[in-house]
Design a protein around this motif. Structure first.
Motif, mmCIF file in Angstrom:
data_model
loop_
_atom_site.group_PDB
_atom_site.id
_atom_site.type_symbol
_atom_site.label_atom_id
_atom_site.label_comp_id
_atom_site.label_asym_id
_atom_site.label_seq_id
_atom_site.Cartn_x
_atom_site.Cartn_y
_atom_site.Cartn_z
ATOM 1 N N ASP A 225 1.954 6.999 -6.917
ATOM 2 C CA ASP A 225 0.955 7.848 -7.542
ATOM 3 C C ASP A 225 1.290 9.326 -7.361
ATOM 4 O OD1 ASP A 225 -1.604 7.783 -9.037
ATOM 5 O OD2 ASP A 225 -2.207 9.109 -7.403
ATOM 6 N N ARG B 101 0.827 4.076 -3.141
ATOM 7 C CA ARG B 101 0.344 5.434 -2.940
ATOM 8 C C ARG B 101 1.432 6.458 -3.282
ATOM 9 N NH1 ARG B 101 -1.214 7.711 2.938
ATOM 10 N NH2 ARG B 101 -2.852 9.146 2.345
ATOM 11 N N ARG C 251 -8.712 -0.041 -0.458
ATOM 12 C CA ARG C 251 -8.283 1.154 0.288
ATOM 13 C C ARG C 251 -7.490 2.087 -0.613
ATOM 14 N NH1 ARG C 251 -4.730 -0.651 4.591
ATOM 15 N NH2 ARG C 251 -4.794 1.497 5.324
ATOM 16 N N LEU C 252 -6.605 1.487 -1.436
ATOM 17 C CA LEU C 252 -5.785 2.309 -2.324
ATOM 18 C C LEU C 252 -6.634 3.009 -3.380
ATOM 19 C CD1 LEU C 252 -2.602 0.159 -2.874
ATOM 20 C CD2 LEU C 252 -2.652 2.520 -2.079
ATOM 21 N N VAL D 94 0.788 -1.248 0.000
ATOM 22 C CA VAL D 94 0.000 0.000 0.000
ATOM 23 C C VAL D 94 0.819 1.297 0.000
ATOM 24 C CG1 VAL D 94 -2.226 -0.838 0.865
ATOM 25 C CG2 VAL D 94 -0.423 -0.282 2.502
ATOM 26 N N SER D 95 1.833 1.407 0.861
ATOM 27 C CA SER D 95 2.526 2.700 0.936
ATOM 28 C C SER D 95 3.320 2.970 -0.333
ATOM 29 C CB SER D 95 3.405 2.790 2.183
ATOM 30 O OG SER D 95 4.079 1.590 2.407
ATOM 31 N N LYS E 140 -6.245 -3.256 -2.137
ATOM 32 C CA LYS E 140 -6.631 -2.666 -3.405
ATOM 33 C C LYS E 140 -7.783 -1.681 -3.223
ATOM 34 C CE LYS E 140 -8.155 -3.906 -8.000
ATOM 35 N NZ LYS E 140 -8.749 -4.970 -8.809
ATOM 36 N N ILE F 281 -4.903 0.391 -10.300
ATOM 37 C CA ILE F 281 -4.916 1.529 -9.369
ATOM 38 C C ILE F 281 -4.136 2.700 -9.950
ATOM 39 C CG2 ILE F 281 -4.156 2.348 -7.093
ATOM 40 C CD1 ILE F 281 -4.475 -0.711 -6.233
ATOM 41 N N VAL G 31 -6.218 6.964 -3.491
ATOM 42 C CA VAL G 31 -5.561 7.489 -4.693
ATOM 43 C C VAL G 31 -6.513 8.403 -5.464
ATOM 44 C CG1 VAL G 31 -4.691 6.810 -6.973
ATOM 45 C CG2 VAL G 31 -3.784 5.713 -4.928
#
Lengths: 270, 86
Positions: free
Chosen positions: A154, A151, B21-22, A147-148, B19, A202, B26
């Protein structure tokens, strides 16, 4: 005309320096004239990964401050004649790098007929990271399926689209590529790691390469031999595939599927 | 999948949680990208003024900047508590 490639990520410890070293070696092994620059002023490490730490006499900041010539500061790789390293300075002065200074060095390298200039960015979004990406034509964003890291990647993609010379002049966009590292297909199958498709979805970008988690990466850095030079390493082979794709070749992904389990393992669970 | 897998305790699939949460964070951060730096301060100061009159929660104010037909639109929404007063 030299192409400037920045290797960046936002988050630390995801494999930027490992990637910079392997991409530089991979390009050089395909006959390109390559220089790889460490932008992590104060925390020099690319020299260790490249295995040239005892041959650093002058560094990036020495060149910018006119204390030596660019030619004096370039360290020639012992394995490949057409590969050079420019080490970061160990100074604690964070203003040692300037936009004009960096531009001067990059222009000097272009005049020396380098075909690829690989910029190894420091972590974070401070000055060093900003200057590493500012003049880039292409960016390789290194991301772990975590996750980190996703993020932060991005955030970096946002900066690449706004805080670079190409973005400011509006002439062209910086080409962006994702490089997924520390990928573990078994964990993906078990549902405790995001898949390639998840990360692509994502971040809205396709991946240039997927480097599997591998003990050989640590072995390579222990020895000062970029992992791409280890022919037995899956990570090394994955880096070589990524370099081929960077040069426009179409190469299928490898090492992205979990090993097939035997009948008994499937019956009784792994 | 083994045929005896149903005997094992089922762990939640943490990758899909990551996924999801992101995806949300984002999208939210992309929407804020390029917004002026004063927005968080503006939001905080507005909250202080409002608190003089109504007892609102810190997350009661939403400040959103968007583009609409060539104009920038600053949208403020305040959720008031059910019972007014202190």
């Amino acid at each position: 005309m030299a192409e400037i490639i920045v290797v960046t990520s936002g988050k630390g410890g995801v494999g930027k320096t490992t990637t910079s070293a392997s991409v530089a070696v991979g390009l050089a092994r395909r006959g390109k004239r390559v220089v790889v620059i460490d932008f992590d002023v104060g925390l020099r490490n690319l020299d260790l990964i490249m295995g040239c730490e005892r041959r650093v006499v002058y560094d990036f900041v020495n060149v910018i401050q006119g204390e030596c010539t660019l030619k004096q500061a370039l360290i020639k790789d012992k394995r490949l004649d057409n590969l050079f390293v420019l080490a970061a300075s160990q100074t604690r002065d964070k203003d040692a790098l300037t936009k004009e200074g960096v531009e001067g060095v990059l222009n000097g390298l272009k005049e020396m007929d380098f075909e690829y200039i690989v910029c190894d960015s420091p972590a974070g979004i401070e000055k060093g990271a900003f200057l590493a990406m500012y003049f880039a034509d292409r960016a390789v964003v290194v991301v772990n399926p975590e996750v980190s890291s996703v993020r932060d990647s991005d955030r970096i993609l946002g900066l690449l689209a706004s805080k670079t010379r190409h973005a400011e002049t509006g002439e062209r966009v910086v080409a962006q590529h994702l490089l997924l590292t520390r990928y573990n297909p078994e964990r993906v199958v078990r549902g405790d790691m995001m898949s390639i498709a998840d990360v692509q979805e994502i971040l809205g970008l396709d991946v240039l390469g997927v480097v599997p988690e591998s003990d050989t990466v640590l072995a390579g850095s222990n020895a000062g031999t970029p992992v791409i030079l280890d022919p037995a390493s899956q990570a090394g082979q994955a880096y070589d595939d990524a370099v081929a794709r960077l040069l426009g070749e179409s190469v299928p992904m490898r090492f992205t599927d979990a090993l097939k389990k035997g009948f008994l393992t499937r019956l009784f669970g792994g | 999948m083994g045929i005896f897998d149903f005997l094992k305790p089922r762990a939640p699939n943490s990758a899909s949680l990551a996924k999801e949460r992101l995806r949300i964070i984002v999208a939210q951060e992309r929407a804020q990208r390029g917004a002026p730096d004063y927005l968080p301060t503006l939001r905080r100061e507005l909250l202080e003024v409002l608190k003089k009159y109504v007892n609102v929660d810190p997350d009661a104010i939403q400040v959103k900047l968007s583009q609409e037909g060539g104009h920038e639109l600053l949208e403020l929404s305040v959720a008031l508590p059910d019972k007014p007063g202190h």
